[in-house]
Design a protein around this motif. Structure first.
Motif, PDB file in Angstrom:
ATOM      1  N   ILE A  93       0.820  -1.217   0.000  1.00  0.00           N
ATOM      2  CA  ILE A  93       0.000   0.000   0.000  1.00  0.00           C
ATOM      3  C   ILE A  93       0.851   1.263   0.000  1.00  0.00           C
ATOM      4  CG2 ILE A  93      -1.980  -1.097   1.075  1.00  0.00           C
ATOM      5  CD1 ILE A  93      -1.083   0.012   3.750  1.00  0.00           C
ATOM      6  N   ILE A  94       2.141   1.132  -0.332  1.00  0.00           N
ATOM      7  CA  ILE A  94       2.987   2.316  -0.461  1.00  0.00           C
ATOM      8  C   ILE A  94       2.480   3.189  -1.598  1.00  0.00           C
ATOM      9  CG2 ILE A  94       5.323   3.135  -0.977  1.00  0.00           C
ATOM     10  CD1 ILE A  94       6.374   0.562   0.232  1.00  0.00           C
ATOM     11  N   LEU A  95       2.038   2.543  -2.640  1.00  0.00           N
ATOM     12  CA  LEU A  95       1.605   3.259  -3.834  1.00  0.00           C
ATOM     13  C   LEU A  95       0.560   2.407  -4.544  1.00  0.00           C
ATOM     14  CD1 LEU A  95       2.266   5.801  -5.495  1.00  0.00           C
ATOM     15  CD2 LEU A  95       3.925   4.456  -6.762  1.00  0.00           C
ATOM     16  N   SER A  96      -0.414   3.025  -5.122  1.00  0.00           N
ATOM     17  CA  SER A  96      -1.436   2.274  -5.846  1.00  0.00           C
ATOM     18  C   SER A  96      -1.731   2.950  -7.168  1.00  0.00           C
ATOM     19  CB  SER A  96      -2.724   2.165  -5.022  1.00  0.00           C
ATOM     20  OG  SER A  96      -3.322   3.441  -4.858  1.00  0.00           O
ATOM     21  N   GLY A  97      -2.275   2.193  -8.096  1.00  0.00           N
ATOM     22  CA  GLY A  97      -2.607   2.767  -9.387  1.00  0.00           C
ATOM     23  C   GLY A  97      -2.764   1.705 -10.441  1.00  0.00           C
ATOM     24  N   ALA A  98      -3.267   2.097 -11.591  1.00  0.00           N
ATOM     25  CA  ALA A  98      -3.485   1.171 -12.696  1.00  0.00           C
ATOM     26  C   ALA A  98      -2.305   1.211 -13.657  1.00  0.00           C
ATOM     27  CB  ALA A  98      -4.779   1.546 -13.427  1.00  0.00           C
ATOM     28  N   THR A  99      -2.347   0.346 -14.663  1.00  0.00           N
ATOM     29  CA  THR A  99      -1.249   0.299 -15.633  1.00  0.00           C
ATOM     30  C   THR A  99      -1.269   1.497 -16.567  1.00  0.00           C
ATOM     31  OG1 THR A  99      -2.613  -0.972 -17.169  1.00  0.00           O
ATOM     32  CG2 THR A  99      -1.244  -2.220 -15.633  1.00  0.00           C
ATOM     33  N   ASN A 100      -2.463   2.043 -16.792  1.00  0.00           N
ATOM     34  CA  ASN A 100      -2.613   3.175 -17.717  1.00  0.00           C
ATOM     35  C   ASN A 100      -2.073   2.849 -19.102  1.00  0.00           C
ATOM     36  OD1 ASN A 100      -3.814   4.881 -15.821  1.00  0.00           O
ATOM     37  ND2 ASN A 100      -1.845   5.542 -15.032  1.00  0.00           N
ATOM     38  N   ARG A 101      -2.264   1.617 -19.512  1.00  0.00           N
ATOM     39  CA  ARG A 101      -1.844   1.208 -20.848  1.00  0.00           C
ATOM     40  C   ARG A 101      -3.072   0.956 -21.710  1.00  0.00           C
ATOM     41  NH1 ARG A 101       3.277  -2.903 -19.771  1.00  0.00           N
ATOM     42  NH2 ARG A 101       4.504  -1.428 -18.543  1.00  0.00           N
ATOM     43  N   SER A 102      -2.937   1.208 -22.978  1.00  0.00           N
ATOM     44  CA  SER A 102      -4.065   1.031 -23.885  1.00  0.00           C
ATOM     45  C   SER A 102      -4.336  -0.447 -24.122  1.00  0.00           C
ATOM     46  CB  SER A 102      -3.778   1.721 -25.219  1.00  0.00           C
ATOM     47  OG  SER A 102      -2.667   1.111 -25.858  1.00  0.00           O
ATOM     48  N   GLY A 103      -5.545  -0.735 -24.571  1.00  0.00           N
ATOM     49  CA  GLY A 103      -5.927  -2.120 -24.791  1.00  0.00           C
ATOM     50  C   GLY A 103      -5.121  -2.822 -25.859  1.00  0.00           C
ATOM     51  N   ASP A 104      -4.471  -2.077 -26.758  1.00  0.00           N
ATOM     52  CA  ASP A 104      -3.673  -2.705 -27.811  1.00  0.00           C
ATOM     53  C   ASP A 104      -2.177  -2.658 -27.504  1.00  0.00           C
ATOM     54  OD1 ASP A 104      -3.284  -0.019 -28.096  1.00  0.00           O
ATOM     55  OD2 ASP A 104      -3.724   0.072 -30.243  1.00  0.00           O
ATOM     56  N   ASN A 105      -1.820  -2.320 -26.265  1.00  0.00           N
ATOM     57  CA  ASN A 105      -0.416  -2.311 -25.873  1.00  0.00           C
ATOM     58  C   ASN A 105       0.137  -3.731 -25.889  1.00  0.00           C
ATOM     59  OD1 ASN A 105       1.648  -2.632 -23.430  1.00  0.00           O
ATOM     60  ND2 ASN A 105       1.820  -0.535 -24.210  1.00  0.00           N
ATOM     61  N   GLU A 106       1.260  -3.943 -26.560  1.00  0.00           N
ATOM     62  CA  GLU A 106       1.802  -5.296 -26.737  1.00  0.00           C
ATOM     63  C   GLU A 106       2.174  -5.948 -25.404  1.00  0.00           C
ATOM     64  OE1 GLU A 106       4.989  -5.308 -29.518  1.00  0.00           O
ATOM     65  OE2 GLU A 106       3.742  -4.677 -31.223  1.00  0.00           O
ATOM     66  N   ASP A 107       2.775  -5.181 -24.508  1.00  0.00           N
ATOM     67  CA  ASP A 107       3.158  -5.738 -23.213  1.00  0.00           C
ATOM     68  C   ASP A 107       1.930  -6.163 -22.419  1.00  0.00           C
ATOM     69  OD1 ASP A 107       5.828  -5.335 -23.718  1.00  0.00           O
ATOM     70  OD2 ASP A 107       5.888  -3.368 -22.751  1.00  0.00           O
ATOM     71  N   LEU A 108       0.899  -5.326 -22.451  1.00  0.00           N
ATOM     72  CA  LEU A 108      -0.325  -5.648 -21.714  1.00  0.00           C
ATOM     73  C   LEU A 108      -1.000  -6.882 -22.306  1.00  0.00           C
ATOM     74  CD1 LEU A 108      -2.344  -4.877 -19.498  1.00  0.00           C
ATOM     75  CD2 LEU A 108      -3.512  -3.436 -21.167  1.00  0.00           C
ATOM     76  N   ILE A 109      -1.047  -6.968 -23.622  1.00  0.00           N
ATOM     77  CA  ILE A 109      -1.663  -8.128 -24.279  1.00  0.00           C
ATOM     78  C   ILE A 109      -0.935  -9.414 -23.898  1.00  0.00           C
ATOM     79  CG2 ILE A 109      -2.051  -9.242 -26.513  1.00  0.00           C
ATOM     80  CD1 ILE A 109      -2.577  -6.433 -27.661  1.00  0.00           C
ATOM     81  N   LYS A 110       0.400  -9.379 -23.917  1.00  0.00           N
ATOM     82  CA  LYS A 110       1.174 -10.567 -23.555  1.00  0.00           C
ATOM     83  C   LYS A 110       0.947 -10.931 -22.094  1.00  0.00           C
ATOM     84  CE  LYS A 110       5.815 -12.582 -23.603  1.00  0.00           C
ATOM     85  NZ  LYS A 110       5.585 -13.259 -22.316  1.00  0.00           N
ATOM     86  N   TRP A 111       0.930  -9.926 -21.222  1.00  0.00           N
ATOM     87  CA  TRP A 111       0.743 -10.185 -19.794  1.00  0.00           C
ATOM     88  C   TRP A 111      -0.613 -10.830 -19.537  1.00  0.00           C
ATOM     89  CZ3 TRP A 111      -2.393  -8.582 -15.727  1.00  0.00           C
ATOM     90  CH2 TRP A 111      -1.895  -8.880 -14.445  1.00  0.00           C
ATOM     91  N   VAL A 112      -1.653 -10.297 -20.164  1.00  0.00           N
ATOM     92  CA  VAL A 112      -3.005 -10.847 -19.982  1.00  0.00           C
ATOM     93  C   VAL A 112      -3.100 -12.249 -20.582  1.00  0.00           C
ATOM     94  CG1 VAL A 112      -5.423 -10.583 -20.656  1.00  0.00           C
ATOM     95  CG2 VAL A 112      -4.144  -8.607 -19.817  1.00  0.00           C
ATOM     96  N   THR A 113      -2.496 -12.450 -21.753  1.00  0.00           N
ATOM     97  CA  THR A 113      -2.516 -13.763 -22.394  1.00  0.00           C
ATOM     98  C   THR A 113      -1.830 -14.813 -21.520  1.00  0.00           C
ATOM     99  OG1 THR A 113      -2.496 -12.745 -24.595  1.00  0.00           O
ATOM    100  CG2 THR A 113      -1.861 -15.063 -24.447  1.00  0.00           C
ATOM    101  N   ASP A 114      -0.672 -14.467 -20.974  1.00  0.00           N
ATOM    102  CA  ASP A 114       0.049 -15.383 -20.095  1.00  0.00           C
ATOM    103  C   ASP A 114      -0.742 -15.658 -18.818  1.00  0.00           C
ATOM    104  OD1 ASP A 114       2.081 -15.427 -21.929  1.00  0.00           O
ATOM    105  OD2 ASP A 114       3.397 -14.055 -20.821  1.00  0.00           O
TER     106      ASP A 114
END
Length: 225
Positions: free
Chosen positions: A106-127
């Motif tokens: 709880i030192i810091l909180s927040g979202a990824t703020n990445r778009s739905g077509d971001n390659e890193d986010l897509i790979k992370w969700v797929t994995d």
């Protein structure tokens, strides 16, 4: 004239000092004490951090902040593996590669703020989806990628959300029942009993508090012996 000016300035300073002292006492002491007193009388649980206690009365967390259920970290491991005997929360990778908030810190909180077509986010969700399918598929219950709800593979906006959807909780029932040698119907009842509906019947979505669910699971396992 000089004496009058000095006298007026002195009176103004004394008046300002008195106002400062009065406002400090009222707003800095009396008001906080009054608010704290009312909160303790009217909402003691919320005022004290919405603590959750286990069957023995020990405080084990807060109903407002999620936590992980991992196996002890082994030598050479950078990341602990999930203890699959327990219902798992949604991922806590709220800040993505920042790594500050990857374990419900709880030192810091927040979202990824990445778009739905971001390659890193897509790979992370797929994995993550592949891991959910693998972890929750048992001999008598096969999970398909299309069965995996969004909250099973994405963090909340804060990365600290203690809730999962009823769909994700139900997806984990067979795995939890098998690893704890429990009847599937008994574990399904646990999920049903700990599913909260929409606030006032229309605000938000149905949800399950993972910590409260796991406390009930621990009690059920202990009762079975």
């Amino acid at each position: 004239m000089t004496n009058n000016s000095v006298g007026n300035a002195g009176r103004l300073l004394w008046a300002a000092l008195r106002a400062l002292l009065v406002l400090t006492v009222v707003t800095g002491v009396l008001y906080p004490l009054a608010v704290t007193g009312v909160a303790q009388l009217a909402f003691p649980g919320k005022a004290n951090g919405s603590e959750i206690k286990d069957a023995s009365g020990k405080v084990v967390g807060s109903e407002l902040i999620g936590q992980t259920y991992n196996l002890p970290l082994k030598d050479g491991e950078e990341t602990a593996s999930a203890d699959l005997k327990w219902f798992q929360p949604r991922p806590s990778n709220g800040l993505g590669t920042n790594s500050v908030n990857t374990q419900y810190k709880i030192i810091l909180s927040g979202a990824t703020n990445r778009s739905g077509d971001n390659e890193d986010l897509i790979k992370w969700v797929t994995d993550a989806k592949a891991a959910v399918v693998k972890d929750n598929s048992t001999a008598g219950f096969k999970v398909k990628p299309s069965d995996v709800p969004a909250d099973a593979v994405t963090s909340s906006g804060s990365g600290l959300d203690p809730h999962i959807s009823p769909e994700y909780a139900k997806l984990q029932v067979h795995r939890v029942a098998e690893l704890n040698h429990l009847d599937i119907a008994a574990v399904e009842k646990l999920v049903a009993d700990h599913t909260d509906g929409r606030i006032l019947g229309f605000v938000g979505e149905p949800r399950v508090n993972v910590l409260q669910l796991n406390i009930a699971l621990k009690t059920l396992v202990a009762a079975k012996g």
